[in-house]
Design an enzyme around this catalytic site. Structure first.
Site: not given
Ligand code: AMP
Length: 210
Positions: A152, A163, A88, A124, A13
């Site tokens: 990360r 996750r 999400r 990654r 994404k």
């Molecule tokens: P990502 O970079 O999209 O994988 O997001 C990293 C982390 O940020 C996720 O595992 C959640 O803890 C938090 N997060 C990001 N976007 C959301 C969302 N829309 N709703 C809830 N938590 C989020």
């Protein structure tokens, strides 16, 4: 044009959002990047979400909805935007419909099998500055912006599985949510980023010409 990018963690994404942002000339909005920035800046929001992100859990719907509501009201979003990592949950998708006068134009669902996702996430590195991701190799600096690359904390194997479970339970139902609204374009997320970009551009054109 308002685009939602949907798919499991590691589906591409972020990578595809950056590319789409260039071709469509609209901003990419990554909630994950925004939250990680808040953590590294040590803001009140950052302190609130730090352990949630580290553990691979979801931050509360009301909190993330208010962040998005504020962001999409900004001037640079007038012609549209690309949402990466939001919504999400079904609750977040419903909130988006409430706060946005016109609905989402297209939801791009990047379909990548769980086994591939685990390989990608655990292998990654991410740029601290621009958020770009690269396969782990002998580079420590981002080729795009010279930022430092790091793994990360939530890309550790133990957190990755959690996750993916969170995705299956809370986020995967959004595929049907947007399919029912005739907004979904399903894309095979396997292959080279260029191939996936081509599929996305073709899919978006098809939906927009309907
Ligand atoms: P990502 O970079 O999209 O994988 O997001 C990293 C982390 O940020 C996720 O595992 C959640 O803890 C938090 N997060 C990001 N976007 C959301 C969302 N829309 N709703 C809830 N938590 C989020």
């Amino acid at each position: 044009m308002k685009i939602v990018l949907l798919g499991p963690p590691g589906a591409g994404k972020g990578t595809q959002g950056v590319r789409l942002s260039k071709t469509q000339m609209i901003p990419q909005i990554s909630t994950g990047d925004m939250l990680r920035k808040a953590v590294s800046d040590g803001t009140a929001l950052g302190k609130e979400v730090q352990s949630i992100i580290r553990d691979g859990k979801l931050v509360p719907d009301e909190l993330i909805v208010s962040i998005i509501e504020e962001r999409i009201a900004q001037e640079d979003c007038r012609e549209g935007f690309i949402l990466d990592g939001f919504p999400r949950t079904i609750e977040q998708a419903k909130a988006l419909e409430r706060v946005m006068p016109e609905s989402v134009d297209v939801t791009v669902y990047l379909n990548v099998p769980a086994g591939e996702v685990i390989e990608r996430l655990s292998g990654r590195l991410t740029c601290r500055e621009c958020g770009a991701v690269y396969p782990k190799q002998d580079i420590s600096v981002c080729p795009a912006c010279s930022g430092a690359l790091y793994q990360r904390e939530d890309d550790q194997r133990s957190t990755i599985e959690h996750r993916i479970n969170v995705y299956m339970e809370h986020t995967a139902p959004l595929v049907e949510f947007y399919r029912e609204r005739n907004k979904l374009v399903e894309i095979d997320g396997l292959g080279e980023p260029d191939e996936v970009s081509d599929r996305i551009e073709a899919g978006i054109s098809e939906v927009m010409s309907q």
